[in-house]
Write an enzyme that holds these catalytic residues in place. Structure first.
Site, PDB file in Angstrom:
ATOM      1  N   LYS A 102       0.826  -1.215   0.000  1.00  0.00           N
ATOM      2  CA  LYS A 102       0.000   0.000   0.000  1.00  0.00           C
ATOM      3  C   LYS A 102       0.856   1.260   0.000  1.00  0.00           C
ATOM      4  O   LYS A 102       0.582   2.210  -0.730  1.00  0.00           O
ATOM      5  CB  LYS A 102      -0.959  -0.022   1.205  1.00  0.00           C
ATOM      6  CG  LYS A 102      -1.960   1.130   1.217  1.00  0.00           C
ATOM      7  CD  LYS A 102      -3.204   0.789   2.027  1.00  0.00           C
ATOM      8  CE  LYS A 102      -2.940   0.826   3.522  1.00  0.00           C
ATOM      9  NZ  LYS A 102      -2.980   2.213   4.058  1.00  0.00           N
ATOM     10  N   ARG A 146       2.834   5.936  -3.249  1.00  0.00           N
ATOM     11  CA  ARG A 146       3.970   6.761  -3.660  1.00  0.00           C
ATOM     12  C   ARG A 146       4.259   6.643  -5.152  1.00  0.00           C
ATOM     13  O   ARG A 146       4.734   7.600  -5.773  1.00  0.00           O
ATOM     14  CB  ARG A 146       5.194   6.393  -2.814  1.00  0.00           C
ATOM     15  CG  ARG A 146       5.073   6.883  -1.364  1.00  0.00           C
ATOM     16  CD  ARG A 146       6.039   6.139  -0.446  1.00  0.00           C
ATOM     17  NE  ARG A 146       6.067   6.678   0.918  1.00  0.00           N
ATOM     18  CZ  ARG A 146       5.167   6.398   1.863  1.00  0.00           C
ATOM     19  NH1 ARG A 146       4.139   5.602   1.582  1.00  0.00           N
ATOM     20  NH2 ARG A 146       5.275   6.900   3.081  1.00  0.00           N
ATOM     21  N   GLY A 173      -5.150   8.287   5.441  1.00  0.00           N
ATOM     22  CA  GLY A 173      -4.217   9.222   6.059  1.00  0.00           C
ATOM     23  C   GLY A 173      -2.977   9.429   5.218  1.00  0.00           C
ATOM     24  O   GLY A 173      -2.425  10.530   5.160  1.00  0.00           O
ATOM     25  N   ARG A 230      -8.540  12.202  12.803  1.00  0.00           N
ATOM     26  CA  ARG A 230      -7.101  11.981  12.946  1.00  0.00           C
ATOM     27  C   ARG A 230      -6.339  13.304  12.906  1.00  0.00           C
ATOM     28  O   ARG A 230      -6.723  14.242  12.216  1.00  0.00           O
ATOM     29  CB  ARG A 230      -6.605  11.022  11.862  1.00  0.00           C
ATOM     30  CG  ARG A 230      -7.278   9.658  11.983  1.00  0.00           C
ATOM     31  CD  ARG A 230      -6.858   8.695  10.894  1.00  0.00           C
ATOM     32  NE  ARG A 230      -5.465   8.304  11.035  1.00  0.00           N
ATOM     33  CZ  ARG A 230      -4.860   7.463  10.189  1.00  0.00           C
ATOM     34  NH1 ARG A 230      -5.523   6.957   9.160  1.00  0.00           N
ATOM     35  NH2 ARG A 230      -3.598   7.135  10.370  1.00  0.00           N
ATOM     36  N   SER A 254       6.866   9.220  12.367  1.00  0.00           N
ATOM     37  CA  SER A 254       5.821   9.160  11.347  1.00  0.00           C
ATOM     38  C   SER A 254       6.431   9.284   9.963  1.00  0.00           C
ATOM     39  O   SER A 254       6.943  10.349   9.592  1.00  0.00           O
ATOM     40  CB  SER A 254       4.788  10.277  11.557  1.00  0.00           C
ATOM     41  OG  SER A 254       3.914  10.350  10.450  1.00  0.00           O
ATOM     42  N   GLN A 262       4.695   9.341   7.366  1.00  0.00           N
ATOM     43  CA  GLN A 262       3.810  10.222   6.604  1.00  0.00           C
ATOM     44  C   GLN A 262       4.229  11.682   6.750  1.00  0.00           C
ATOM     45  O   GLN A 262       4.273  12.424   5.764  1.00  0.00           O
ATOM     46  CB  GLN A 262       2.364  10.028   7.057  1.00  0.00           C
ATOM     47  CG  GLN A 262       1.802   8.649   6.717  1.00  0.00           C
ATOM     48  CD  GLN A 262       0.376   8.457   7.215  1.00  0.00           C
ATOM     49  OE1 GLN A 262      -0.201   9.354   7.822  1.00  0.00           O
ATOM     50  NE2 GLN A 262      -0.185   7.288   6.960  1.00  0.00           N
ATOM     51  N   ASP A 286       1.927  -1.040  11.967  1.00  0.00           N
ATOM     52  CA  ASP A 286       0.664  -1.481  11.366  1.00  0.00           C
ATOM     53  C   ASP A 286       0.365  -2.951  11.625  1.00  0.00           C
ATOM     54  O   ASP A 286      -0.774  -3.393  11.451  1.00  0.00           O
ATOM     55  CB  ASP A 286       0.680  -1.220   9.859  1.00  0.00           C
ATOM     56  CG  ASP A 286       0.541   0.254   9.526  1.00  0.00           C
ATOM     57  OD1 ASP A 286       0.020   1.013  10.366  1.00  0.00           O
ATOM     58  OD2 ASP A 286       0.959   0.656   8.426  1.00  0.00           O
ATOM     59  N   ARG A 328      -6.346   1.819  18.221  1.00  0.00           N
ATOM     60  CA  ARG A 328      -6.108   0.382  18.072  1.00  0.00           C
ATOM     61  C   ARG A 328      -5.711  -0.301  19.378  1.00  0.00           C
ATOM     62  O   ARG A 328      -5.844  -1.521  19.485  1.00  0.00           O
ATOM     63  CB  ARG A 328      -5.062   0.127  16.976  1.00  0.00           C
ATOM     64  CG  ARG A 328      -5.633   0.325  15.578  1.00  0.00           C
ATOM     65  CD  ARG A 328      -4.648  -0.013  14.490  1.00  0.00           C
ATOM     66  NE  ARG A 328      -5.283   0.124  13.173  1.00  0.00           N
ATOM     67  CZ  ARG A 328      -4.612   0.303  12.052  1.00  0.00           C
ATOM     68  NH1 ARG A 328      -3.283   0.373  12.068  1.00  0.00           N
ATOM     69  NH2 ARG A 328      -5.255   0.412  10.900  1.00  0.00           N
ATOM     70  N   ARG A 339      -7.618  -3.260   9.470  1.00  0.00           N
ATOM     71  CA  ARG A 339      -6.730  -4.209  10.160  1.00  0.00           C
ATOM     72  C   ARG A 339      -7.443  -4.904  11.325  1.00  0.00           C
ATOM     73  O   ARG A 339      -7.124  -6.048  11.649  1.00  0.00           O
ATOM     74  CB  ARG A 339      -5.453  -3.510  10.606  1.00  0.00           C
ATOM     75  CG  ARG A 339      -4.704  -2.890   9.429  1.00  0.00           C
ATOM     76  CD  ARG A 339      -3.247  -2.652   9.684  1.00  0.00           C
ATOM     77  NE  ARG A 339      -2.704  -1.764   8.663  1.00  0.00           N
ATOM     78  CZ  ARG A 339      -2.335  -2.126   7.441  1.00  0.00           C
ATOM     79  NH1 ARG A 339      -2.449  -3.388   7.071  1.00  0.00           N
ATOM     80  NH2 ARG A 339      -1.853  -1.246   6.566  1.00  0.00           N
TER      81      ARG A 339
END
Length: 430
Positions: free
Chosen positions: A20, A25, A92, A120, A166, A168, A312, A343, A387
Site C-alpha cells: 500500500k 507513492r 491518512g 485523525r 511518522s 507520513q 501497522d 487500536r 486491520r
C-alpha cells in the site's frame, strides 16, 4: 458478516496484494515527474484509489487497463487547481503526503475525508509545512479535516526534528522540500519506513540519508519510471500469524516486500520461536518468499526502535501473543491511538470478548498468552478499521464452536480487496 471457519489447517501458496505504501507513492511520484510512469502490481484498494482520484482532480492523466497503471506526468508545476474539494476517503497516507505536494503549489485546495479520517490529527503535518511558507487552516485548533491548503511558490527550506515517528509526516516534508528554496534537513528520533527516500532516488531525485538525518535540496525535477510493486508485508502479516497459530498449517507467501524499515514482524516471530524461513531474496527489489508453519511460541517484549518498523502489524501481533506461552509486553506504541481507530482499545476489546487476557496501557498492551479463544457473545464492529477486521477473521480460525458476527467487514476493502477469497482458498471453507 458471519464468520464460521472450521479450519483443519491452512495450506498453500499465496501472492498478497501490492504494498500500500509503495502503491500510493508510485502514483504520487509519477504525477509530479515528467514523462510516463508505468506501474505493475499496484494495490487497487480504496485508499490507493483515493490517491488516484485526487491526482486526476489535479489534472493528471492516469490510465488503468486492469493490468498496469500508466501515469502521464508533466512535472509538479503543471498540477492544476482542483475544481472542488478533494475526497481523501479513509486514507491518512493520501492526505498527509499530498499536503506536502500542495504546499508548494500556487493555489488553494481543500481536503476532506470520512468520519474516521476527520478525527485523525493533521497538525503534525501542518506545522512543518506552515514553517516552510504554506497557509493551512483546519477544522479545529489541532488541525483536522476538512483542511484547506494555500500553497506558496516560494517555500523556504527548514531544519526540522520530527516530534513523532511518522513516515507520513517525514514524507510530506520531503515532498515540500523538493519545491523549496535551499536545503531542507529532517531529523528522525526513530527511523521510520524509507519508501519515499528510496523512490525519490528511483525517479531521479537527489537525497542524502545518514542514519536518522535526511537532506533534501530544493528545485528538483523528476523523471517518469517503471515501477513493480512488491507484496505488502502488512497484508502478509495476517497469513504469517495464521500459519503460526493454526494447527497443521504451512504457508508460502511469494514476493513479499522486505524493506528493512518494515520487517519488525519477522524479528518478532523469530524472537517468539516461530518457524519462519526467508527464501528467494531479491536484494534489488527488496522482496522475498516467506514460509511459515504452525509453531510453539513464547512471549516477548516489543518496544523502542522496533515499534515504527511494525506499527501497522501490532493488531495481528496481539493475536499472535494470545497464543504464545507467557507474557508479551508492547510499549512505546502510543501512535496506535491515532490510527483509523484507537487500536490499543479496539484490539483489546475485540480479543478480550473472545477470551483473551489483554490489559491496555497508555502506550501499548500487556498480553497474557496461552488463551483459548471462543465466539464472543456480541458482534464485533471493525469501526471502519481494515486491520481490525482482518485480525478478527484470523482469530475466527482459532474458534472451535460458534460463529463471529463481524460488522462493517467492508472496511477490509481499504487494503486487501481479495482477503476473504484468499482466506477461503487457504482454509478450504468460509
Amino acid at each position: 458478516m458471519k464468520l464460521k471457519i472450521n479450519s483443519q489447517g491452512l495450506k498453500g501458496r499465496l501472492k498478497v496484494p501490492g504494498d500500500k505504501s509503495i502503491s500510493h507513492r508510485s502514483i504520487m511520484f509519477g504525477s509530479i515527474a515528467k514523462g510516463k510512469t508505468i506501474i505493475h502490481d499496484i494495490l487497487r484498494g480504496e485508499d490507493v484509489l483515493s490517491t488516484i482520484e485526487a491526482f486526476r482532480a489535479l489534472g493528471v492523466e492516469i490510465e488503468d487497463d486492469g493490468q498496469v497503471i500508466t501515469v502521464h506526468g508533466q512535472g509538479i508545476s503543471k498540477l492544476k487547481e482542483p475544481e472542488k474539494a478533494l475526497d481523501m476517503g479513509n486514507s491518512g497516507t493520501s492526505t498527509r503526503l499530498l499536503s506536502g505536494i500542495l504546499a508548494g503549489l500556487p493555489f488553494e485546495a481543500t481536503l476532506f475525508g470520512d468520519d474516521s479520517l476527520s478525527k485523525r490529527p493533521m497538525d503534525r503535518v501542518a506545522t512543518p509545512l506552515q514553517m516552510m511558507g504554506a497557509e493551512i487552516v483546519g477544522q479545529t485548533d489541532k488541525v483536522k479535516l476538512p483542511m484547506t491548503i494555500k500553497g506558496s511558490a516560494h517555500l523556504k527550506a527548514i531544519d526540522y526534528i520530527l516530534p513523532v515517528a511518522s513516515a507520513q509526516v517525514k514524507s510530506a516534508v520531503i515532498f515540500a522540500a523538493l519545491q523549496a528554496e535551499g536545503l531542507t534537513k529532517v531529523v528522525e528520533k526513530e527511523k521510520t519506513r524509507s519508501h519515499t527516500e528510496e523512490m525519490l532516488v528511483q525517479f531521479g531525485g537527489e537525497i542524502t540519508v545518514s542514519d536518522k538525518t535526511i537532506l533534501v535540496p530544493g528545485g528538483q525535477k523528476l523523471l517518469g519510471q517503471e515501477v513493480t510493486v512488491p507484496g505488502d508485508i502488512s497484508s502478509a502479516a495476517f497469513w504469517l500469524v495464521a500459519g503460526l497459530v493454526v494447527e497443521n498449517s504451512g504457508l508460502i507467501l511469494e514476493n513479499v516486500g522486505i524493506n528493512e524499515t518494515r520487517t519488525g514482524i519477522l524479528e518478532v516471530i523469530q524472537a517468539m520461536g516461530g518457524q519462519l524461513e526467508i527464501l528467494e531474496q531479491d536484494e534489488v527489489a527488496k522482496a522475498a518468499t516467506l514460509k511459515v508453519k504452525a509453531s510453539q511460541l513464547k512471549g516477548t517484549e516489543i518496544s523502542g526502535d522496533l515499534i515504527p518498523r511494525l506499527i501497522d502489524e501490532l493488531p495481528i501481533i496481539a493475536l499472535l501473543a494470545t497464543q504464545a506461552e507467557g507474557k508479551t509486553i508492547i510499549r512505546d506504541a502510543a501512535e496506535l491511538k491515532v490510527k483509523e481507530t484507537d487500536r490499543i482499545a479496539v484490539v483489546a476489546d475485540a480479543l478480550n470478548s473472545m477470551g483473551a487476557n489483554i490489559e491496555p496501557t497508555d502506550d501499548g498492551m500487556i498480553i497474557q498468552g496461552g488463551t483459548k479463544l471462543h465466539a464472543p457473545e456480541n458482534a464485533i464492529n471493525t469501526l471502519g478499521d481494515h486491520r481490525i477486521g482482518m485480525m478478527v477473521a484470523i482469530a475466527a480460525l482459532l474458534v472451535e464452536n460458534g460463529e463471529i458476527e463481524l460488522e462493517r467487514a467492508e472496511a477490509i476493502q481499504t487494503s486487501y480487496p481479495s482477503f476473504f477469497d484468499d482466506l477461503e482458498k487457504l482454509s478450504g471453507n468460509l
